[in-house]
Design an enzyme around this catalytic site. Sequence first.
Site, PDB file in Angstrom:
ATOM      1  N   HIS A   1     -16.368  -2.662   8.563  1.00  0.00           N
ATOM      2  CA  HIS A   1     -15.630  -2.408   7.321  1.00  0.00           C
ATOM      3  C   HIS A   1     -15.913  -3.440   6.239  1.00  0.00           C
ATOM      4  CE1 HIS A   1     -13.473   0.763   9.402  1.00  0.00           C
ATOM      5  NE2 HIS A   1     -13.192  -0.090  10.365  1.00  0.00           N
TER       6      HIS A   1
ATOM      7  N   LYS B   1       0.818  -1.219   0.000  1.00  0.00           N
ATOM      8  CA  LYS B   1       0.000   0.000   0.000  1.00  0.00           C
ATOM      9  C   LYS B   1       0.852   1.271   0.000  1.00  0.00           C
ATOM     10  CE  LYS B   1      -3.563  -2.475  -0.053  1.00  0.00           C
ATOM     11  NZ  LYS B   1      -4.214  -3.105   1.101  1.00  0.00           N
TER      12      LYS B   1
ATOM     13  N   ARG C   1      -8.717  -7.590  -8.235  1.00  0.00           N
ATOM     14  CA  ARG C   1      -9.471  -8.840  -8.358  1.00  0.00           C
ATOM     15  C   ARG C   1     -10.871  -8.505  -8.855  1.00  0.00           C
ATOM     16  NH1 ARG C   1      -9.660  -7.395  -2.702  1.00  0.00           N
ATOM     17  NH2 ARG C   1     -11.793  -6.762  -2.205  1.00  0.00           N
TER      18      ARG C   1
ATOM     19  N   GLU D   1      -3.575   6.425   8.438  1.00  0.00           N
ATOM     20  CA  GLU D   1      -4.323   7.188   7.450  1.00  0.00           C
ATOM     21  C   GLU D   1      -5.492   7.862   8.160  1.00  0.00           C
ATOM     22  OE1 GLU D   1      -4.923   5.596   3.213  1.00  0.00           O
ATOM     23  OE2 GLU D   1      -6.877   5.304   4.144  1.00  0.00           O
TER      24      GLU D   1
END
Lengths: 166, 485
Positions: free
Chosen positions: B229, B112, B285, B194
């Site tokens: 989430h 990431k 994906r 983040e």
Amino acid sequence: MPAYEVEWEDQVAVVEVAGDARDLTLTFGGRRVAVEMIPVAPGHCLARIDGTALAIAMREDGDGLVIDTGWERYRLRVRRRLPIPTRRGTRGGRETARAVPAPMPGLLVSVEVREGDPVRAGQVVAIMEAMKMRMEIRAPAAGTVKRVHARGGVEITGGQPIVTLE
Amino acid sequence: MLVANRGEIAVRVIRACRDLGMEAVAVYSVPDRYAPHARLADAAYPLRGAAPHESYLNIDALIDIARQAGAEALHPGYGFLAENPLLADACGAAGIAFVGPPAVVLRLCGDKAVARERIVAAGVPVLPGTSPIADVEAPAAARRVGFPLLIKAVGGGGGKGIHLVRTPEDLPGALRLARGEALTAFGDGRVYLERWVERARHVEIQILADHRAGVIHLGERECSVQRRHQKLIEESPSPALTPALRGRMGEAAVAVARALDYRNAGTVEFLVEGDSFYFLEVNARIQVEHPVTELVAGLDLVQWQFRLAGGEPLPFGQEAVRLSGHALQCRISAEDPHAQFLPSVGRIAAVVEPGGPGIRVDSGVQAGTEVSRHYDPLLCKVIAWGETREAAIARMRRALGETVIAGVQTTIPFHRWAVEEPSFAQGTYDTRLIEDRWERRPAPASPPEAVLLVAAAHAYLRDRTVRIPEYRRAAPRSPWREQDQ
């Protein structure tokens, strides 16, 4: 007719049931309701109540009953109600006195008949309020009001006679 | 085509094979022996064990089976090994085409921090955040990012390994938890910070990219209905986007794909807050929610994965993409919405699937399917299309009313609530819909009269069945008695 006490939180309703799965007749608050239980899948059925369809899922959980319908879930307890004496001894083998009991504990809002009044079968004899619902208590058969046992504005217990007819 | 997955996505890939005249080979773990994906395939091979690491995560076993079956290509589905570059590498070494991005792209998307640097360089907005950080520098870094913030695993994905931190005091404990989880789940303890946006919407863009640098996007999917989430309802288009914002986000998604030299089908995830959007991550994906895009775009994304993996260039550009109508998807999971969406395991006793105009069902279960603790609780997806959002919601309401899955608790009651919820109907909901509205909806004052009647009728029929043998012989089987079998 067997009667059942349906308990939800601290509220109790008394429902009388007769018939079989295809053709049940329930009496609740003096009103007769036709109920049909149609199997859909294990634990799921369609209840048709006076013609109106209701899809439900139901499972037993200990001595409780869990019913899901729409997006809500209700946890209930259902008990067979022990018969209470509602028939008095007959005099001369002709007349039958018959008590009209409260189907559930709650507020007796009003009694709609007075002693000596003639009543038709299905006539409203009292109004009750319980589980945030008002309901009419109806005479199970035609007769005459022999006694009024309670007055409007008081809390009464389930099964307590409201009036006696003969 | 070796389909290296299970459940509804394996069924979905097998169907795409059939539509293209290809033979599909399934693999199945011990509990999945009679599962729909194993039954539908042209051939099916067993994997040892039940736990994922023994079965659907076993790269050597999958490659052996591919060789044995004479498979020319492998589709990884989503989850399991879908974004693991080691599977792509192993396929390459065995001469089997991997249906997905090349290993080098998977490595880049999985890291990431590096992906984030490239995306910032491409001029795409990101949330304030850090590179991978050490514990000692975390407090200062957290102050720069601002609270609330998320700790995210460098190797993470699919909502796993994410920890929300609201105050500086919570940071050390959450950091320890996140590192431990990341190490266990992904073998990589690196984490970064983040900024977290409390009332944001989660909107993602579907992209297709060929090997000649052709990249198009197929519009967005709104995925703000989430718990833990994890998404529950997705729709396209998003009721939150203006045409201008949609255009900017589509261009940003294409820029992200180019910055990463992306190939095949993929998704670029963004957070949207008002008129601003921020890049979150790339999902390299096919996604669970791909059908909503298929219905509005009129394209089969799994077939396009096959074609792009086979080296076919995109035969049309962005200007040829036509998005029409509105689609939404409800994920039917084996979870109890009345108990904080806890997973519900058991054997599926019966399935009644919805049908009719505008309804599609992608399912991985049938009567008899064992829902085990080993796998994701997703059972099937109900997808509705309509010319307008209102028409699509009306069809979904109808379809949910027809759907019955007996034997386990499912998310169907939540979905039935959601399609009636005003903030959903108006399209103004955000990621806190479940916490703020579903969990806090007022309790009913009393059961409907019908519920009391049904309860008494049930007790009566149960008593009759036990007490009167003639009735038991004569009556149709009571559906309630089969519950405990």
